[in-house]
Scaffold this motif. Structure first.
Motif, mmCIF file in Angstrom:
data_model
loop_
_atom_site.group_PDB
_atom_site.id
_atom_site.type_symbol
_atom_site.label_atom_id
_atom_site.label_comp_id
_atom_site.label_asym_id
_atom_site.label_seq_id
_atom_site.Cartn_x
_atom_site.Cartn_y
_atom_site.Cartn_z
ATOM 1 N N GLN A 2 0.575 -1.365 -0.013
ATOM 2 C CA GLN A 2 -0.029 0.165 0.033
ATOM 3 C C GLN A 2 0.895 1.202 0.228
ATOM 4 N N VAL A 4 1.182 5.436 -0.156
ATOM 5 C CA VAL A 4 0.328 6.894 -0.283
ATOM 6 C C VAL A 4 1.346 7.792 -1.086
ATOM 7 N N ASP A 21 0.963 11.568 -10.113
ATOM 8 C CA ASP A 21 -0.179 10.760 -10.839
ATOM 9 C C ASP A 21 0.348 9.619 -11.763
ATOM 10 N N GLY A 24 2.019 7.049 -9.647
ATOM 11 C CA GLY A 24 0.978 6.229 -9.025
ATOM 12 C C GLY A 24 0.291 5.203 -9.945
ATOM 13 N N GLN A 33 -1.207 -1.160 -4.391
ATOM 14 C CA GLN A 33 -2.410 -0.258 -4.126
ATOM 15 C C GLN A 33 -1.963 1.047 -3.705
ATOM 16 N N ARG A 35 -2.747 5.052 -3.093
ATOM 17 C CA ARG A 35 -3.781 6.446 -2.778
ATOM 18 C C ARG A 35 -3.071 7.465 -2.912
ATOM 19 N N PHE A 37 -3.127 11.804 -2.456
ATOM 20 C CA PHE A 37 -3.804 12.734 -1.676
ATOM 21 C C PHE A 37 -3.346 14.007 -2.638
ATOM 22 N N ALA A 65 -4.713 6.682 6.297
ATOM 23 C CA ALA A 65 -3.948 6.085 5.113
ATOM 24 C C ALA A 65 -2.432 6.058 5.432
ATOM 25 N N ALA A 69 -0.051 2.595 5.151
ATOM 26 C CA ALA A 69 0.850 2.562 4.286
ATOM 27 C C ALA A 69 2.081 1.799 4.506
#
Length: 190
Positions: A2, A4, A21, A24, A33, A35, A37, A65, A69
């Motif tokens: 995970q 972040v 982006d 990610g 995975q 996420r 922000f 989150a 992470a």
């Protein structure tokens, strides 16, 4: 894992957010995975130690989150030789429990050739929060920014994408190694 990603710009369509982006999406394609922000889309209130740090919904979501992470990416534009105020504000809502033992990759974008000052400052903060700096960082500056401003110009900017991929691979590899349980190889000498 995970992961972040905190995109620390307060500008719509910021290059640093586009790089975050892209990172990610690449990591998600590898099965992680992710996420994101985006501090422009999800602004945090101004941090004050006098207030309950988790009182705002966006701050509480970021804190939760980050606790879950396995690894973290911090992305920022470079302003006046430093990272953005909105990223600093977000970091003020976080502490050692959110970073300790986690691999952290720093990303900066700059109008000039490179944004090294902001990356060095982020690395010092990560150490103070007991995070583990990834051995590579990502700096996108000058004409390299066009690759992201033009929506993914891979053909004319292959070099920057190669560097980003290498830094992401190094980051993910280190983070995965830190997640593996240690094996007992010692023995009692008596």
């Amino acid at each position: 894992m995970q992961i972040v990603i905190i995109a620390g710009s307060n500008r719509q369509g910021a290059t640093s957010t586009k790089v975050a982006d892209y990172a990610g999406k690449r990591l998600a394609q590898q099965g992680h995975q992710v996420r994101l922000f985006d501090l422009h889309a999800q602004p945090l209130p101004l941090y004050s130690p006098d207030l309950n740090a988790g009182a705002s919904e966006p701050a509480a979501a970021l804190q939760q989150a980050m606790l879950a992470a396995d690894a973290v990416i911090l992305a920022t534009p470079e302003y006046h030789g430093s990272f953005s105020g909105v990223l600093k504000n977000a970091l003020d809502f976080l502490g050692q429990s959110h970073f300790s033992g986690k691999t952290v990759l720093s990303i900066s974008t700059a109008g000039g050739p490179v944004g090294v000052s902001s990356l060095q400052q982020l690395q010092a903060i990560i150490r103070n929060l007991h995070g583990i700096n990834s051995p590579e960082w990502i700096s996108v500056g000058g004409s390299q920014r066009e690759a992201f401003e033009q929506g993914g110009d891979f053909e004319n900017h292959a070099g920057i994408y190669d560097r980003i991929h290498r830094a992401l691979d190094t980051f993910a590899d280190l983070a995965s190694k830190l997640q593996r349980p240690a094996t007992a190889t010692s023995r009692v000498i008596g």
